[in-house]
Design a protein around this motif. Structure first.
Motif, short mmCIF file in Angstrom:
data_model
loop_
_atom_site.label_atom_id
_atom_site.label_comp_id
_atom_site.label_asym_id
_atom_site.label_seq_id
_atom_site.Cartn_x
_atom_site.Cartn_y
_atom_site.Cartn_z
N LEU A 1 -6.12 -36.92 43.44
CA LEU A 1 -6.38 -36.75 42.02
C LEU A 1 -5.62 -35.52 41.56
CD1 LEU A 1 -10.20 -37.45 42.19
CD2 LEU A 1 -8.46 -38.98 41.24
N PRO A 2 -4.61 -35.68 40.71
CA PRO A 2 -3.80 -34.54 40.28
C PRO A 2 -4.65 -33.41 39.70
CG PRO A 2 -2.77 -36.59 39.60
CD PRO A 2 -4.13 -36.95 40.13
N GLU A 3 -4.30 -32.20 40.04
CA GLU A 3 -5.01 -31.02 39.57
C GLU A 3 -5.05 -31.00 38.04
OE1 GLU A 3 -7.27 -27.66 40.16
OE2 GLU A 3 -6.37 -28.90 41.75
N GLY B 1 -9.16 -45.98 35.68
CA GLY B 1 -9.20 -46.76 36.90
C GLY B 1 -9.52 -48.22 36.67
N ASN B 2 -9.94 -48.57 35.45
CA ASN B 2 -10.13 -49.98 35.09
C ASN B 2 -8.79 -50.64 34.80
OD1 ASN B 2 -10.17 -48.12 32.84
ND2 ASN B 2 -10.52 -49.87 31.52
N SER B 3 -7.72 -49.88 34.79
CA SER B 3 -6.38 -50.42 34.58
C SER B 3 -5.52 -50.27 35.83
CB SER B 3 -5.71 -49.72 33.38
OG SER B 3 -4.51 -50.36 33.03
N LEU B 4 -5.53 -49.07 36.42
CA LEU B 4 -4.84 -48.82 37.68
C LEU B 4 -5.57 -47.71 38.41
CD1 LEU B 4 -2.42 -49.24 39.64
CD2 LEU B 4 -1.25 -47.43 38.39
N GLY B 5 -6.07 -48.01 39.59
CA GLY B 5 -6.78 -47.01 40.36
C GLY B 5 -5.85 -45.98 40.96
N PRO B 6 -6.37 -44.78 41.27
CA PRO B 6 -5.55 -43.74 41.90
C PRO B 6 -5.27 -44.08 43.36
CG PRO B 6 -7.82 -43.03 41.79
CD PRO B 6 -7.76 -44.34 41.06
N MET B 7 -4.38 -43.33 43.97
CA MET B 7 -3.96 -43.61 45.33
C MET B 7 -4.93 -43.03 46.36
SD MET B 7 -0.41 -42.59 47.26
CE MET B 7 -0.99 -40.90 47.54
N PRO B 8 -5.44 -43.87 47.26
CA PRO B 8 -6.19 -43.32 48.40
C PRO B 8 -5.27 -42.45 49.26
CG PRO B 8 -6.66 -45.66 48.13
CD PRO B 8 -5.51 -45.34 47.22
N GLY C 1 -4.97 -33.88 29.45
CA GLY C 1 -5.42 -34.12 30.81
C GLY C 1 -6.50 -35.15 31.00
N VAL C 2 -6.93 -35.81 29.92
CA VAL C 2 -7.91 -36.89 30.04
C VAL C 2 -7.17 -38.21 29.89
CG1 VAL C 2 -9.98 -37.97 29.09
CG2 VAL C 2 -9.79 -35.47 29.15
#
Length: 398
Positions: A14-16, A23-30, A345-346
């Motif tokens: 999760l970027p600082e 995340g309902n469109s594209l989830g972040p990278m594990p 940032g949101v």
């Protein structure tokens, strides 16, 4: 064992300074994904080359991963297969369902369905000729339009814009009562809320893995066929991977058994590796815990926004049981307002004509994120910070 949401959050990059509500469109990278994909590249692809199809098990991954997904959506083992895109899987499921109801020509859907699903239905109806047509009605009127003319009820369980949730069990029962079959799109359900396909009596379903599951951009879709239809359902897309003996290279198509016949093209092995990394996190997650936390965070977000941002009007159902894991608001300058909060940032997104959409994803979002997002949104709205020319220039992807 209760889900440890501190642990799940630690499993993602999760970027600082970013609050990720998309995340309902594209989830972040594990965090495990790069290593898992790299392992597929080397030593598997690098050293095994084409023998990897057998030695690394690449060829069977659409079915082995399908069984992992089946356990998460209340499906029977051996009745889910992974591959291709969600639109392709919807097309296959819809075509198969229509073929099982000869003499009926109506595909019933709702006006809130995702456009690509409707496009697939329109294209299929055009191919089949004048006897087949798509009928769309308001979401709340679907049950009233289930008649004996309907061959297939095709719905997305959770509306992509508002988060409104259909009652899958009730509508499936109503469809069956008039002799119709069901095709459910789980794009905004899988990984967001409990799904029980077998318990609901669903006939066909399809879903994607790049939203709440976090398998990455372009991650493959899946399709489900109920046991009652698995042996008799036909596929309109007779790809070589769905052949009973693909490496016999016969000139004529012989369908594989059960859901395997809905395989089409060569499996996307690198994308499947990323999906496996994401599913490893879900192995330690209870979807009931996710749902409960999603509701709590959503209620907190709605209360904060409605208190601090009177310009925004709730587009999602107020009853949390009637919505998925997203919250949407109407605002006539929603696109510009969304760009303004993204700049701070949101991260959310916009859906035409006026919807600001926020995904509530408990694996990596907590109360502090919700409260901080409300503060930033309130600042943007109360000070009209969205009213700047650069925020009103629409990008290609919104």
């Amino acid at each position: 064992m209760a889900t440890d949401f501190d642990w799940t959050r630690s499993q993602f990059h999760l970027p600082e300074g970013m609050i990720y509500l998309d995340g309902n469109s594209l989830g972040p990278m594990p965090l495990a994904t790069p290593e898992r994909v790299a392992r597929t590249m080397q030593p598997e692809w690098r050293d095994l080359l084409i023998t990897g199809w057998n030695k690394a098990g690449w060829h069977m991954k659409p079915e082995t991963i399908g069984d992992r997904i089946a356990g998460m959506i209340g499906a029977e083992p051996g009745h889910v297969v992974v591959g291709d895109t969600l639109s392709i899987k919807i097309y296959q499921a819809l075509a198969a369902a229509l073929a099982l109801r000869p003499g009926r020509g109506v595909i019933l859907s709702d006006t809130g369905n995702f456009p690509s699903d409707l496009y697939m239905a329109q294209g299929l109806a055009k191919t089949l000729g004048d006897q087949t047509r798509l009928v769309t009605v308001a979401p709340e009127e679907v049950a009233d339009h289930l008649t004996e003319e309907v061959a297939v009820l095709m719905l997305t369980e959770v509306d992509y814009r508002t988060g409104r949730r259909h009652d899958m069990k009730a509508l499936t029962e109503k469809a069956h009562a008039v002799g119709a079959l069901t095709v459910w799109d789980l794009a905004h359900s899988y990984g967001a809320l409990p799904v029980d396909l077998a318990g609901c009596g669903a006939d066909f379903a399809a879903g994607c893995t790049y939203k709440y599951i976090n398998a990455g951009p372009g991650a493959p879709a899946f399709v489900y066929v109920a046991p009652a239809h698995a042996d008799v359902a036909e596929t309109a897309l007779q790809g070589w991977q769905g052949h009973e003996a693909p490496f016999a290279f016969e000139h004529d198509y012989r369908p594989a058994s059960r859901v395997a016949k809905l395989r089409v093209g060569t499996p996307p092995v690198l994308q499947l590796a990323a999906l496996e990394a994401a599913l490893d996190i879900w192995d330690k997650v209870d979807i009931e815990d996710v749902r409960a936390r999603s509701i709590a965070l959503s209620e907190r977000f709605i209360a904060g926004v409605e208190t601090r941002c009177p310009q925004l009007r709730l587009a999602s159902p107020r009853d949390p049981e009637r919505r998925g894991s997203q919250v949407s608001f109407h605002f006539e300058e929603g696109y510009a307002a969304m760009q303004a909060i993204i700049a701070r940032g949101v991260i959310g997104d916009f859906r035409a004509p006026d919807i600001m959409r926020f995904g509530i994803t408990p694996l990596y979002i907590g109360e502090a994120d919700i409260d901080a997002a409300v503060e930033i949104l309130a600042d943007v709205m109360s000070n009209a910070l969205w009213d700047r020319p650069e925020y009103k220039v629409k990008a290609l992807v919104t």
